[in-house]
Scaffold this motif. Structure first.
Motif, mmCIF file in Angstrom:
data_model
loop_
_atom_site.group_PDB
_atom_site.id
_atom_site.type_symbol
_atom_site.label_atom_id
_atom_site.label_comp_id
_atom_site.label_asym_id
_atom_site.label_seq_id
_atom_site.Cartn_x
_atom_site.Cartn_y
_atom_site.Cartn_z
ATOM 1 N N LYS A 24 7.533 -89.255 -20.912
ATOM 2 C CA LYS A 24 5.954 -89.024 -20.586
ATOM 3 C C LYS A 24 5.713 -89.690 -19.683
ATOM 4 C CE LYS A 24 2.104 -87.179 -23.023
ATOM 5 N NZ LYS A 24 1.616 -86.804 -24.215
ATOM 6 N N ARG A 39 -3.181 -83.878 -5.127
ATOM 7 C CA ARG A 39 -3.097 -83.777 -6.486
ATOM 8 C C ARG A 39 -1.778 -84.609 -6.783
ATOM 9 N NH1 ARG A 39 -2.897 -78.548 -10.212
ATOM 10 N NH2 ARG A 39 -0.770 -78.580 -9.207
ATOM 11 N N LYS A 73 -12.621 -93.446 -9.721
ATOM 12 C CA LYS A 73 -12.130 -92.278 -9.561
ATOM 13 C C LYS A 73 -12.582 -91.365 -8.465
ATOM 14 C CE LYS A 73 -11.474 -90.998 -14.285
ATOM 15 N NZ LYS A 73 -12.207 -89.964 -15.490
ATOM 16 N N PHE A 78 -7.711 -84.423 -11.906
ATOM 17 C CA PHE A 78 -7.144 -83.653 -13.199
ATOM 18 C C PHE A 78 -6.261 -84.918 -13.833
ATOM 19 C CE2 PHE A 78 -4.260 -81.832 -16.073
ATOM 20 C CZ PHE A 78 -4.924 -81.221 -16.910
ATOM 21 N N PRO A 79 -5.312 -85.432 -13.088
ATOM 22 C CA PRO A 79 -4.439 -86.403 -13.679
ATOM 23 C C PRO A 79 -5.103 -87.768 -13.794
ATOM 24 C CG PRO A 79 -3.667 -85.565 -11.451
ATOM 25 C CD PRO A 79 -4.803 -84.935 -11.701
ATOM 26 N N MET A 80 -5.933 -88.057 -13.192
ATOM 27 C CA MET A 80 -6.731 -89.297 -13.132
ATOM 28 C C MET A 80 -7.437 -89.177 -14.660
ATOM 29 S SD MET A 80 -8.142 -90.558 -9.487
ATOM 30 C CE MET A 80 -8.157 -88.875 -8.318
ATOM 31 N N ASP A 81 -8.141 -88.149 -14.689
ATOM 32 C CA ASP A 81 -8.925 -88.100 -16.112
ATOM 33 C C ASP A 81 -7.973 -87.806 -17.199
ATOM 34 O OD1 ASP A 81 -11.209 -87.418 -14.660
ATOM 35 O OD2 ASP A 81 -11.179 -85.096 -14.858
ATOM 36 N N MET A 82 -6.777 -87.417 -17.063
ATOM 37 C CA MET A 82 -5.916 -87.054 -18.176
ATOM 38 C C MET A 82 -5.427 -88.826 -18.413
ATOM 39 S SD MET A 82 -5.891 -84.647 -19.792
ATOM 40 C CE MET A 82 -4.861 -83.527 -20.423
ATOM 41 N N PHE A 83 -4.710 -89.245 -17.584
ATOM 42 C CA PHE A 83 -3.979 -90.431 -17.829
ATOM 43 C C PHE A 83 -4.383 -92.019 -17.441
ATOM 44 C CE2 PHE A 83 -1.068 -86.980 -17.123
ATOM 45 C CZ PHE A 83 -0.791 -86.756 -18.403
ATOM 46 N N THR A 84 -5.585 -92.024 -16.793
ATOM 47 C CA THR A 84 -6.167 -93.278 -16.467
ATOM 48 C C THR A 84 -7.373 -93.728 -17.366
ATOM 49 O OG1 THR A 84 -7.440 -92.511 -14.636
ATOM 50 C CG2 THR A 84 -5.135 -92.879 -14.068
ATOM 51 N N THR A 85 -7.845 -95.099 -17.467
ATOM 52 C CA THR A 85 -9.032 -95.292 -17.836
ATOM 53 C C THR A 85 -10.149 -95.860 -16.850
ATOM 54 O OG1 THR A 85 -7.978 -97.512 -18.155
ATOM 55 C CG2 THR A 85 -8.132 -96.041 -20.170
ATOM 56 N N PHE A 88 10.663 -89.427 -26.151
ATOM 57 C CA PHE A 88 9.457 -88.609 -25.665
ATOM 58 C C PHE A 88 8.550 -89.294 -25.003
ATOM 59 C CE2 PHE A 88 5.585 -86.670 -26.515
ATOM 60 C CZ PHE A 88 5.297 -85.333 -25.930
ATOM 61 N N ARG A 125 7.310 -89.026 -16.467
ATOM 62 C CA ARG A 125 6.428 -87.812 -15.762
ATOM 63 C C ARG A 125 5.155 -88.194 -15.025
ATOM 64 N NH1 ARG A 125 7.895 -82.271 -18.752
ATOM 65 N NH2 ARG A 125 10.012 -82.434 -18.560
ATOM 66 N N PHE A 171 -5.021 -75.524 -10.325
ATOM 67 C CA PHE A 171 -5.714 -74.805 -11.768
ATOM 68 C C PHE A 171 -6.875 -73.959 -11.138
ATOM 69 C CE2 PHE A 171 -4.204 -79.024 -13.278
ATOM 70 C CZ PHE A 171 -2.765 -78.485 -13.781
ATOM 71 N N MET A 211 4.563 -83.117 -8.112
ATOM 72 C CA MET A 211 5.119 -82.287 -7.547
ATOM 73 C C MET A 211 4.019 -81.130 -6.850
ATOM 74 S SD MET A 211 8.033 -80.186 -9.277
ATOM 75 C CE MET A 211 8.701 -78.585 -8.449
#
Lengths: 256, 246
Positions: free
Chosen positions: A74, A150, A114, A101-108, A70, A77, A90, A82
């Motif tokens: 992840k 995005r 950003k 959004f992807p930066m907020d979700m997966f980066t520090t 899993f 992905r 959104f 895409m």
């Protein structure tokens, strides 16, 4: 590079993908073409992992996603960008928030970093002064460009586009095609585009996979497509009077 | 078999919903937004309905309890206990199932058919958790507050209607609402609102999250969400009443 080997997929007993194999090379725009209902979108969604395949292998630079746990899936992905048919932005987020959004979700990354990346991505797709607009407030072409921004926000290795030209006028379609091709070469991405737009086939088809009724029928590039004797492909490519005329002219030119 | 399939799917979805969030800060921001959207924005309608219902209960109690041996303060007492025990917990939850439930189901359904949920999944986001967890927490968190607001507004409704229609004086009404108060009734109702809050958010979320098709299916899912949530609220009302009053 993405390699698919002997893919099978069915829905409620109806086989949609039958033994499809192909190689999608890095830095090239790889096109999947075929009639509506031929299995293009199912193939694309199977490759990205939205549909679980029943048979075969999908290798992302040699990594088989079916053997991944899993956490590994992840991480994989996060290497994928895409662009959906209608953008799939959104609704509740602004253009800026969508791309971030992807930066907020997966980066520090810090807010400053950003912002720099966000500005770069929006600039790259020629979106200016629309940061605070909502998807419902921008045109279809702009929505596609924001979706591309995005998709490239996290520097993806793989870019997937599901009919990026659908619903767009010919001029905007050409711009979107050119943008995808440029981005693919610039960032050395493995790009797979699902389309039935013949303009895209001619303009950006580095590698073209033609599928019909779930079967791989032909594979080649945009210059080979006009000289093929594959009946199904010819029926698809030269369906319109315009393309028939184009073929006649090309044949006359070749004969001379 | 279809029922068991849906129950199974529902619990599998809940397992995904309660997985560890990707980034707490983003979830907290979403939670605040959901509290505002689903909770704070419901205060107005809760207050209006409760004021009217408080008034109506007061009048009904007056006109249907015509016994000279019965003290008139019973009107205030009856209004208070009806509000606490059933109206502000169960009836209000049924109303919220309509307002909040249809909102959740149609929002998630629209996101599903426009591929926004697929887009999140491809990015590697746990879409079930990101979209549903803040809604569940928000509704469960805000439900007891809405219950308290409803009880208060209902009592005010009785206080206005009773003396205005001349059936009870303010002093008698106030005596009624302060007499024979059982604190357990409040605890019981808050437990119910917490359970109903969970149903109001999670059942419509399930209906919306798995929508397939187009706008018509989103509408159907929204209707199904309201109907199923209402039935489940009444079922759990029965179960909780039996369990907690035994």
């Amino acid at each position: 590079m993405i390699e698919i080997k002997n893919l099978f997929k069915s829905f409620e007993g109806r086989t949609v993908l039958k033994d499809i194999s192909s190689v999608f090379e890095k830095g090239k725009t790889n096109l999947i073409i075929g009639q509506s209902g031929s299995g293009k979108t199912v193939l694309l969604k199977s490759i990205v992992g939205l549909f679980e395949i029943e048979g075969g292998e999908i290798l992302f630079d040699g990594r088989n996603n079916r053997n991944m746990n899993f956490k590994e899936q992840k991480l994989l992905r996060q290497e994928i960008g895409m662009v959906f048919q209608n953008g799939a932005l959104f609704d509740s987020l602004t253009v800026e928030e969508n791309v971030r959004f992807p930066m907020d979700m997966f980066t520090t990354m810090s807010m400053k970093e950003k912002k720099t990346r966000l500005d770069f991505c929006l600039e790259r797709v020629n979106i200016r002064q629309s940061n605070h607009l909502y998807p419902s407030e921008i045109s279809g072409g702009m929505r596609k460009r924001v979706a591309i921004a995005r998709a490239i926000a996290l520097n993806p290795k793989y870019l997937f586009c599901d009919e990026p030209n659908s619903g767009l006028d010919p001029v905007t379609s050409i711009l979107i095609d050119a943008l995808i091709k440029e981005i693919t070469a610039e960032f050395d991405i493995t790009t797979i585009i699902n389309t039935h737009d013949m303009n895209s086939v001619m303009e950006i088809g580095d590698n073209i996979l033609f599928i019909s009724e779930g079967l791989k029928c032909w594979e080649g590039n945009s210059s080979q497509i006009f000289n093929t004797r594959n009946k199904k492909l010819n029926a698809f490519v030269f369906a319109s009077p315009f393309s028939k005329k184009f073929r006649e002219l090309k044949q006359m030119e070749d004969d001379e | 078999m279809n029922v068991f399939y849906h129950i199974g799917q529902y619990f599998l979805l809940l397992v995904r919903v309660f997985k560890k969030p990707e980034k707490n800060s983003i979830y907290i921001r979403q939670l605040v937004l959901e509290i505002e959207k689903l909770g704070i924005n419901s205060i107005g309608i809760v207050a209006v309905i409760s004021v009217f219902m408080g008034g109506i209960i007061t009048l009904q109690l007056t006109y249907n309890m015509v016994n000279p041996l019965m003290p008139t303060y019973i009107i205030g007492l009856g209004n208070r206990d009806t509000l606490i025990l059933e109206f502000s917990s169960t009836v209000l939850s049924l109303m919220l199932a309509g307002k909040v439930g249809s909102n959740i189901a149609s929002e998630l359904g629209s996101m599903r058919i426009t591929e926004q949920i697929d887009s999140m999944e491809i990015m590697g986001v746990n879409s079930a958790s990101y979209l549903i967890l803040p809604k569940i927490i928000a509704v469960v968190f805000i439900s007891p507050f809405l219950f308290i607001i409803s009880v208060f507004c209902g009592l005010v409704g009785g206080l206005i209607t009773g003396p205005l229609s001349g059936v009870v004086t303010i002093a008698t009404y106030v005596t009624g609402i302060t007499t024979l108060f059982v604190p357990f009734y409040v605890s019981f109702s808050i437990i119910k609102t917490l359970a109903f809050g969970f149903l109001i958010a999670s059942v419509p979320a399930y209906m919306g999250y798995f929508v397939q098709g187009g706008a018509l299916e989103v509408g159907r899912a929204s209707t199904r969400a309201v109907v199923n949530t209402s039935i489940l609220i009444l079922f759990f009302d029965l179960v909780l009443t039996q369990l907690l009053f035994k």
